[in-house]
Design a protein around this motif. Structure first.
Motif, PDB file in Angstrom:
ATOM      1  N   UNK A 118       0.815  -1.202   0.000  1.00 22.83           N
ATOM      2  CA  UNK A 118       0.000   0.000   0.000  1.00 22.83           C
ATOM      3  C   UNK A 118       0.853   1.258   0.000  1.00 22.83           C
ATOM      4  N   UNK A 119       0.321   2.338  -0.544  1.00 24.24           N
ATOM      5  CA  UNK A 119       1.039   3.600  -0.579  1.00 24.24           C
ATOM      6  C   UNK A 119       1.111   4.180   0.827  1.00 24.24           C
ATOM      7  N   UNK A 120       2.333   4.438   1.323  1.00 20.52           N
ATOM      8  CA  UNK A 120       2.525   4.899   2.700  1.00 20.52           C
ATOM      9  C   UNK A 120       2.798   6.395   2.789  1.00 20.52           C
ATOM     10  N   UNK A 121       3.547   6.924   1.845  1.00 20.89           N
ATOM     11  CA  UNK A 121       3.933   8.333   1.926  1.00 20.89           C
ATOM     12  C   UNK A 121       4.312   8.849   0.547  1.00 20.89           C
ATOM     13  N   UNK A 122       4.293  10.164   0.418  1.00 17.43           N
ATOM     14  CA  UNK A 122       4.726  10.841  -0.797  1.00 17.43           C
ATOM     15  C   UNK A 122       5.736  11.917  -0.419  1.00 17.43           C
ATOM     16  N   UNK A 123       6.771  12.044  -1.227  1.00 19.61           N
ATOM     17  CA  UNK A 123       7.737  13.120  -1.082  1.00 19.61           C
ATOM     18  C   UNK A 123       7.650  13.969  -2.345  1.00 19.61           C
ATOM     19  N   UNK A 124       7.265  15.234  -2.159  1.00 18.68           N
ATOM     20  CA  UNK A 124       7.201  16.175  -3.276  1.00 18.68           C
ATOM     21  C   UNK A 124       8.484  17.008  -3.252  1.00 18.68           C
ATOM     22  N   UNK A 125       9.356  16.769  -4.206  1.00 18.56           N
ATOM     23  CA  UNK A 125      10.633  17.481  -4.275  1.00 18.56           C
ATOM     24  C   UNK A 125      10.511  18.587  -5.314  1.00 18.56           C
ATOM     25  N   UNK A 126      10.562  19.826  -4.838  1.00 14.66           N
ATOM     26  CA  UNK A 126      10.334  20.996  -5.686  1.00 14.66           C
ATOM     27  C   UNK A 126      11.675  21.657  -6.000  1.00 14.66           C
ATOM     28  N   UNK A 127      11.874  21.989  -7.267  1.00 15.10           N
ATOM     29  CA  UNK A 127      13.081  22.682  -7.711  1.00 15.10           C
ATOM     30  C   UNK A 127      12.663  24.028  -8.296  1.00 15.10           C
ATOM     31  N   UNK A 128      13.409  25.089  -7.983  1.00 17.92           N
ATOM     32  CA  UNK A 128      13.132  26.357  -8.647  1.00 17.92           C
ATOM     33  C   UNK A 128      14.269  26.719  -9.596  1.00 17.92           C
ATOM     34  N   UNK A 129      14.062  27.765 -10.372  1.00 19.89           N
ATOM     35  CA  UNK A 129      15.051  28.136 -11.388  1.00 19.89           C
ATOM     36  C   UNK A 129      16.207  28.940 -10.811  1.00 19.89           C
ATOM     37  N   UNK A 130      16.198  29.166  -9.496  1.00 18.15           N
ATOM     38  CA  UNK A 130      17.280  29.901  -8.836  1.00 18.15           C
ATOM     39  C   UNK A 130      18.278  28.961  -8.154  1.00 18.15           C
ATOM     40  N   UNK A 131      18.144  27.657  -8.415  1.00 14.76           N
ATOM     41  CA  UNK A 131      19.074  26.683  -7.861  1.00 14.76           C
ATOM     42  C   UNK A 131      18.640  26.079  -6.546  1.00 14.76           C
ATOM     43  N   UNK A 132      17.431  26.388  -6.095  1.00 11.60           N
ATOM     44  CA  UNK A 132      16.939  25.866  -4.825  1.00 11.60           C
ATOM     45  C   UNK A 132      16.204  24.548  -4.977  1.00 11.60           C
ATOM     46  N   UNK A 133      16.103  23.848  -3.871  1.00  9.95           N
ATOM     47  CA  UNK A 133      15.469  22.524  -3.854  1.00  9.95           C
ATOM     48  C   UNK A 133      14.874  22.299  -2.468  1.00  9.95           C
ATOM     49  N   UNK A 134      13.664  21.775  -2.413  1.00  5.65           N
ATOM     50  CA  UNK A 134      12.983  21.584  -1.120  1.00  5.65           C
ATOM     51  C   UNK A 134      12.052  20.390  -1.225  1.00  5.65           C
ATOM     52  N   UNK A 135      11.929  19.620  -0.148  1.00  6.08           N
ATOM     53  CA  UNK A 135      11.066  18.443  -0.136  1.00  6.08           C
ATOM     54  C   UNK A 135       9.977  18.563   0.917  1.00  6.08           C
ATOM     55  N   UNK A 136       8.747  18.300   0.491  1.00  2.13           N
ATOM     56  CA  UNK A 136       7.600  18.184   1.387  1.00  2.13           C
ATOM     57  C   UNK A 136       7.314  16.695   1.564  1.00  2.13           C
ATOM     58  N   UNK A 137       7.336  16.221   2.787  1.00  2.00           N
ATOM     59  CA  UNK A 137       7.155  14.793   3.082  1.00  2.00           C
ATOM     60  C   UNK A 137       5.846  14.618   3.833  1.00  2.00           C
ATOM     61  N   UNK A 138       4.942  13.789   3.286  1.00  2.00           N
ATOM     62  CA  UNK A 138       3.622  13.649   3.895  1.00  2.00           C
ATOM     63  C   UNK A 138       3.116  12.219   3.807  1.00  2.00           C
ATOM     64  N   UNK A 139       2.393  11.752   4.829  1.00  2.00           N
ATOM     65  CA  UNK A 139       1.759  10.436   4.742  1.00  2.00           C
ATOM     66  C   UNK A 139       0.706  10.437   3.650  1.00  2.00           C
ATOM     67  N   UNK A 140       0.475   9.281   3.068  1.00  2.00           N
ATOM     68  CA  UNK A 140      -0.496   9.157   1.979  1.00  2.00           C
ATOM     69  C   UNK A 140      -1.886   8.928   2.554  1.00  2.00           C
ATOM     70  N   UNK A 141      -2.610  10.009   2.747  1.00  2.00           N
ATOM     71  CA  UNK A 141      -3.983   9.909   3.233  1.00  2.00           C
ATOM     72  C   UNK A 141      -4.891   9.696   2.031  1.00  2.00           C
ATOM     73  N   UNK A 142      -5.398   8.477   1.884  1.00  2.00           N
ATOM     74  CA  UNK A 142      -6.134   8.122   0.678  1.00  2.00           C
ATOM     75  C   UNK A 142      -7.630   8.107   0.910  1.00  2.00           C
ATOM     76  N   UNK A 143      -8.334   8.480  -0.149  1.00  2.00           N
ATOM     77  CA  UNK A 143      -9.787   8.366  -0.196  1.00  2.00           C
ATOM     78  C   UNK A 143     -10.106   7.562  -1.441  1.00  2.00           C
ATOM     79  N   UNK A 144     -10.351   6.251  -1.264  1.00  2.00           N
ATOM     80  CA  UNK A 144     -10.466   5.371  -2.419  1.00  2.00           C
ATOM     81  C   UNK A 144      -9.101   5.193  -3.045  1.00  2.00           C
ATOM     82  N   UNK A 145      -8.988   5.492  -4.344  1.00  2.00           N
ATOM     83  CA  UNK A 145      -7.713   5.321  -5.048  1.00  2.00           C
ATOM     84  C   UNK A 145      -6.940   6.625  -5.140  1.00  2.00           C
TER      85      UNK A 145
END
Length: 260
Positions: A118-145
């Motif tokens: 089962x899907x447990x978590x998602x990591x959203x890794x965001x990159x900007x055009x100024x050379x930055x990088x950041x990750x949002x880490x969250x549990x996978x709260x699912x509603x159906x699929x």
């Protein structure tokens, strides 16, 4: 066993709301790779390599903290540090590959699965055009699929949007298709809606060649499109807010791997 890794062919759509409405859509493709299959993919494919130059490739330093540390190890560490209690099994990365050595990913998504599949978590890794990088880490709260999540914006991305926004994510995890929708909402209501959709293709040399024709130089196309749309926004009268800068006036390349 059938490989989990694949390609997804589709498009990305952005719609800016508020005082300066704006929208665009581009045809793109993405790599969806099981991090445990990376070395095997590099061996069996002629047009794809791991940490080596090729028509298409994936380099570990293009993601995570930018080091040569294995991406699976980095993603698993983020999950542990976030306090998500699930024991993680497969970790699969959804991103655009390097094309002829050039890489840029506005958004990379790690799909982290529990041992039971089962899907447990998602990591959203965001990159900007100024050379930055950041990750949002969250549990996978699912509603159906569908996984639904939300967090406060804590990383500078667009120079036309303020920081005081909240992200709302809705994700249909990769199967025969994938869909990811992100809304940025502020005190005055929705400011931006972005979505991508894609259809699965097996990861083969034939499908990689098709990808080269479907969306040529996909990473270069993406960075060029970002600057073209920025110019269009300026011409429409959008306010350029600029990146955060340090004491010397240089853009801050924030590689902090934050969690929300």
């Amino acid at each position: 066993m059938t490989p989990a890794s694949a390609l997804y062919f589709g498009s990305v759509f952005h719609r800016r709301l508020g005082a300066v409405p704006h929208r665009f859509r581009y045809r793109l493709f993405w790599l969806f790779v099981d991090l445990d299959e990376l070395n095997d993919c590099g061996r069996r494919l002629r047009l794809f390599s791991h940490n080596r130059f090729n028509l298409f490739s994936l380099h570990d330093r293009d993601h995570g903290d930018g080091s040569a540390r294995a991406l699976r190890e980095q993603a698993a560490a983020l999950i542990r540090e976030s306090g998500i209690g699930e024991e993680i099994g497969a970790i699969r990365l959804f991103c655009m590959p390097r094309t002829l050595g050039y890489a840029f990913n506005p958004l990379s998504v790690y799909f982290c699965y529990a041992r039971d599949g089962g899907l447990a978590a998602l990591i959203y890794e965001v990159h900007n055009t100024f050379g930055g990088r950041h990750s949002y880490v969250m549990p996978a709260k699912t509603s159906g699929a569908v996984a639904r999540q939300a967090c406060d914006k804590s990383f500078f991305v667009s120079p036309f949007l303020p920081m005081g926004l909240r992200y709302e994510f809705q994700v249909s995890p990769p199967g025969e298709s994938i869909a990811i929708t992100i809304r940025a909402v502020g005190p005055d209501g929705p400011a931006l809606r972005a979505a991508l959709i894609g259809q699965r293709q097996s990861l083969t040399d034939r499908s990689l060649m098709r990808a080269a024709v479907y969306a040529p130089f996909v990473a270069m196309k993406t960075i060029a499109a970002i600057h073209w749309q920025a110019l269009r926004l300026i011409m429409k009268g959008a306010v350029y807010r600029g990146p955060r800068t340090n004491a010397g006036g240089k853009p801050v390349a924030d590689r902090a791997l934050g969690t929300s």
